[in-house]
Design a protein around this motif. Structure first.
Motif, PDB file in Angstrom:
ATOM      1  N   PRO A 217       0.817  -1.219   0.000  1.00 54.06           N
ATOM      2  CA  PRO A 217       0.000   0.000   0.000  1.00 54.06           C
ATOM      3  C   PRO A 217       0.848   1.267   0.000  1.00 54.06           C
ATOM      4  O   PRO A 217       1.982   1.273   0.482  1.00 54.06           O
ATOM      5  N   SER A 218       0.285   2.327  -0.573  1.00 49.47           N
ATOM      6  CA  SER A 218       0.967   3.618  -0.557  1.00 49.47           C
ATOM      7  C   SER A 218       1.099   4.099   0.888  1.00 49.47           C
ATOM      8  O   SER A 218       0.325   3.724   1.768  1.00 49.47           O
TER       9      SER A 218
ATOM     10  N   ASP B 298      18.151  -1.142  -8.621  1.00 47.46           N
ATOM     11  CA  ASP B 298      18.368   0.193  -8.052  1.00 47.46           C
ATOM     12  C   ASP B 298      18.213   1.304  -9.090  1.00 47.46           C
ATOM     13  O   ASP B 298      18.380   2.478  -8.779  1.00 47.46           O
ATOM     14  N   LEU B 299      17.849   0.918 -10.316  1.00 48.23           N
ATOM     15  CA  LEU B 299      17.719   1.900 -11.394  1.00 48.23           C
ATOM     16  C   LEU B 299      16.726   3.004 -11.034  1.00 48.23           C
ATOM     17  O   LEU B 299      17.003   4.194 -11.174  1.00 48.23           O
ATOM     18  N   SER B 300      15.554   2.605 -10.524  1.00 47.76           N
ATOM     19  CA  SER B 300      14.492   3.587 -10.249  1.00 47.76           C
ATOM     20  C   SER B 300      14.764   4.424  -9.003  1.00 47.76           C
ATOM     21  O   SER B 300      14.063   5.410  -8.757  1.00 47.76           O
ATOM     22  N   LEU B 301      15.778   4.050  -8.205  1.00 45.65           N
ATOM     23  CA  LEU B 301      16.130   4.878  -7.041  1.00 45.65           C
ATOM     24  C   LEU B 301      16.675   6.228  -7.464  1.00 45.65           C
ATOM     25  O   LEU B 301      16.660   7.187  -6.697  1.00 45.65           O
ATOM     26  N   ASN B 302      17.171   6.314  -8.700  1.00 50.62           N
ATOM     27  CA  ASN B 302      17.793   7.548  -9.174  1.00 50.62           C
ATOM     28  C   ASN B 302      16.826   8.466  -9.913  1.00 50.62           C
ATOM     29  O   ASN B 302      17.243   9.490 -10.445  1.00 50.62           O
ATOM     30  N   PHE B 303      15.541   8.090  -9.981  1.00 54.33           N
ATOM     31  CA  PHE B 303      14.568   8.964 -10.632  1.00 54.33           C
ATOM     32  C   PHE B 303      14.404  10.249  -9.825  1.00 54.33           C
ATOM     33  O   PHE B 303      14.423  10.213  -8.589  1.00 54.33           O
ATOM     34  N   PRO B 304      14.227  11.399 -10.488  1.00 49.62           N
ATOM     35  CA  PRO B 304      14.012  12.659  -9.761  1.00 49.62           C
ATOM     36  C   PRO B 304      12.578  12.745  -9.233  1.00 49.62           C
ATOM     37  O   PRO B 304      11.750  13.494  -9.725  1.00 49.62           O
TER      38      PRO B 304
ATOM     39  N   ALA C 163      10.722   7.957  -5.106  1.00 54.42           N
ATOM     40  CA  ALA C 163      11.567   6.971  -5.791  1.00 54.42           C
ATOM     41  C   ALA C 163      11.824   5.729  -4.929  1.00 54.42           C
ATOM     42  O   ALA C 163      11.720   4.603  -5.414  1.00 54.42           O
ATOM     43  N   ALA C 164      12.167   5.918  -3.660  1.00 52.15           N
ATOM     44  CA  ALA C 164      12.463   4.771  -2.795  1.00 52.15           C
ATOM     45  C   ALA C 164      11.207   3.931  -2.560  1.00 52.15           C
ATOM     46  O   ALA C 164      11.246   2.698  -2.603  1.00 52.15           O
ATOM     47  N   GLU C 165      10.085   4.619  -2.299  1.00 50.90           N
ATOM     48  CA  GLU C 165       8.819   3.918  -2.054  1.00 50.90           C
ATOM     49  C   GLU C 165       8.422   3.076  -3.276  1.00 50.90           C
ATOM     50  O   GLU C 165       8.056   1.898  -3.154  1.00 50.90           O
ATOM     51  N   ARG C 166       8.507   3.668  -4.458  1.00 53.07           N
ATOM     52  CA  ARG C 166       8.073   2.958  -5.671  1.00 53.07           C
ATOM     53  C   ARG C 166       9.034   1.837  -6.048  1.00 53.07           C
ATOM     54  O   ARG C 166       8.616   0.820  -6.591  1.00 53.07           O
TER      55      ARG C 166
ATOM     56  N   PHE D 162      10.666  -0.036  -3.876  1.00 54.57           N
ATOM     57  CA  PHE D 162      10.266  -1.146  -3.004  1.00 54.57           C
ATOM     58  C   PHE D 162       8.992  -1.811  -3.511  1.00 54.57           C
ATOM     59  O   PHE D 162       8.891  -3.048  -3.549  1.00 54.57           O
ATOM     60  N   GLN D 163       8.000  -1.001  -3.900  1.00 53.59           N
ATOM     61  CA  GLN D 163       6.742  -1.561  -4.375  1.00 53.59           C
ATOM     62  C   GLN D 163       6.952  -2.439  -5.615  1.00 53.59           C
ATOM     63  O   GLN D 163       6.403  -3.545  -5.705  1.00 53.59           O
ATOM     64  N   LEU D 164       7.735  -1.962  -6.573  1.00 48.77           N
ATOM     65  CA  LEU D 164       7.980  -2.719  -7.803  1.00 48.77           C
ATOM     66  C   LEU D 164       8.682  -4.039  -7.511  1.00 48.77           C
ATOM     67  O   LEU D 164       8.279  -5.097  -8.011  1.00 48.77           O
ATOM     68  N   VAL D 165       9.731  -3.987  -6.692  1.00 51.82           N
ATOM     69  CA  VAL D 165      10.491  -5.203  -6.403  1.00 51.82           C
ATOM     70  C   VAL D 165       9.645  -6.192  -5.606  1.00 51.82           C
ATOM     71  O   VAL D 165       9.646  -7.397  -5.884  1.00 51.82           O
ATOM     72  N   ALA D 166       8.923  -5.695  -4.602  1.00 51.90           N
ATOM     73  CA  ALA D 166       8.081  -6.580  -3.793  1.00 51.90           C
ATOM     74  C   ALA D 166       6.955  -7.196  -4.625  1.00 51.90           C
ATOM     75  O   ALA D 166       6.628  -8.379  -4.477  1.00 51.90           O
ATOM     76  N   GLN D 167       6.358  -6.389  -5.508  1.00 50.90           N
ATOM     77  CA  GLN D 167       5.261  -6.895  -6.333  1.00 50.90           C
ATOM     78  C   GLN D 167       5.740  -7.966  -7.308  1.00 50.90           C
ATOM     79  O   GLN D 167       5.110  -9.012  -7.466  1.00 50.90           O
ATOM     80  N   VAL D 168       6.853  -7.715  -7.994  1.00 51.39           N
ATOM     81  CA  VAL D 168       7.319  -8.692  -8.980  1.00 51.39           C
ATOM     82  C   VAL D 168       7.823  -9.954  -8.275  1.00 51.39           C
ATOM     83  O   VAL D 168       7.692 -11.063  -8.821  1.00 51.39           O
ATOM     84  N   ALA D 169       8.359  -9.821  -7.080  1.00 46.86           N
ATOM     85  CA  ALA D 169       8.767 -11.002  -6.315  1.00 46.86           C
ATOM     86  C   ALA D 169       7.570 -11.901  -6.030  1.00 46.86           C
ATOM     87  O   ALA D 169       7.685 -13.130  -6.004  1.00 46.86           O
ATOM     88  N   GLY D 170       6.409 -11.275  -5.858  1.00 42.49           N
ATOM     89  CA  GLY D 170       5.192 -12.034  -5.571  1.00 42.49           C
ATOM     90  C   GLY D 170       4.661 -12.840  -6.736  1.00 42.49           C
ATOM     91  O   GLY D 170       3.718 -13.619  -6.590  1.00 42.49           O
ATOM     92  N   ARG D 171       5.264 -12.685  -7.939  1.00 39.59           N
ATOM     93  CA  ARG D 171       4.826 -13.487  -9.085  1.00 39.59           C
ATOM     94  C   ARG D 171       5.382 -14.901  -9.016  1.00 39.59           C
ATOM     95  O   ARG D 171       4.915 -15.781  -9.747  1.00 39.59           O
TER      96      ARG D 171
END
Length: 346
Positions: free
Chosen positions: A105-106, A309-315, A319-322, A324-333
């Protein structure tokens, strides 16, 4: 939109044909037909992306916002709104319940639940008490790649080969499409940029062109540098197209699919790729963030996250929250079937 068809199929299996679909992948005529069916009360359920929150259901009793954390619920042009927040307000006006669902969740939704503004319901385990996949971090500073295996560590290549031998499916996530991030002149150092957006152009080898991922400006790959006329142009970085080419060399016996904006631009292509994936016609599927959420494919036992860590560098302050969300979500596949899952995060 990538989750719409899976959800519609399951809702129709449970509630019959009284279901309407609303999203931007439909033609204007198709959307108008669905809108009229809803307004006339011919359907009981409307399923769709963010615009579906305005569906003219005459007697609204429940709103469900699936993957409520997803940034695609935000409309950034025209009338700006957040579909999730509109859902909460519309539920208040209609006097009905609203369910905000997400495994990640956000922060604002989680905060509201902690304060008691929202009720919190927790799913503490998977279906049939299946275990969560084992997650391993692969430090690419200690696992240098070699040759064409641009973004793939030896450990991930070995895991992909073993998974293929075991007749299981693998999912690779890289949140960057195209072949290479940009072209740069070795003589003057100038990268090739978009004249409209002042960002670097992404190399797409499949169409032999450079493309801007903001305005879709496209130009053929030049033979010489536009700045100094030098003939030494080098490609930097890797995208899903390059990973697909590398995998075809490393695992020639594997059936490889790719799901990104380039392969799903044709109407119906997204559904075709996902249907083939579910029928196990692909051994490995490579994709951008459209493969990370919601897909329930029981044959997937290995997930590889490339350049996590690519998306950690987005302006972006999120960035950190998203990330984590992306990695956690794809891990759940991984590991959604009888076999346990494994995740390698590079």
């Amino acid at each position: 939109i990538s989750l719409t068809h899976q959800l519609v199929d399951r809702v129709r299996a449970r509630f019959g044909e009284g279901v309407a679909i609303l999203h931007s992948g439909l033609s204007d005529g198709e959307r108008w037909d669905e809108w009229r069916r809803i307004s006339r009360g011919e359907v009981a359920i409307a399923v769709g992306a963010r615009s579906a929150v305005f569906a003219p259901l005459p007697n609204l009793g429940l709103i469900v916002v699936d993957e409520e954390h997803d940034p695609s619920y935000k409309q950034d042009d025209g009338i700006r709104y957040n579909g999730r927040d509109v859902a909460v307000v519309r539920a208040q006006l209609a006097g009905c319940a609203v369910v905000l669902g997400s495994a990640t969740p956000s922060l604002e939704t989680f905060h509201n639940a902690k304060l008691g503004r929202y009720g919190m319901l927790r799913l503490t385990e998977r279906v049939d008490a299946r275990p969560l996949p084992a997650v391993e971090i692969v430090d690419m500073r200690r696992n240098p790649t070699a040759g064409r295996a641009v973004a793939l560590s030896p450990k991930l290549i070995s895991a992909l080969d073993a998974n293929l031998t075991a007749q299981a499916q693998s999912l690779l996530f890289l949140n960057r499409r195209g072949f290479s991030n940009f072209l740069q002149c070795h003589q003057c150092g100038e990268p090739l940029t978009c004249p409209n957006c002042s960002v670097t152009l992404t190399l797409h080898r499949g169409i032999s062109a450079l493309r801007c991922h903001h305005c879709d400006y496209t130009v053929p790959i030049p033979r010489a540098c536009p700045s100094c006329s030098g003939l030494s142009l080098g490609a930097w970085g890797a995208g899903t197209e390059q990973v697909e080419a590398a995998l075809q060399e490393i695992l020639p016996r594997a059936r490889i699919g790719r799901m990104d904006r380039d392969t799903t631009s044709r109407k119906g292509a997204q559904r075709e790729i996902l249907a083939a994936w579910e029928r196990r016609e692909y051994d490995v599927l490579i994709g951008t963030q459209m493969v990370t959420k919601g897909h329930d494919v029981h044959g997937v036992t290995l997930v590889g996250v490339l350049a996590a860590d690519l998306s950690l560098n987005f302006p972006d302050f999120r960035a950190a929250e998203r990330t984590f969300q992306l990695v956690a979500q794809v891990a759940g596949r991984a590991g959604r079937g009888a076999r346990p899952g494994k995740v390698l995060v590079q």
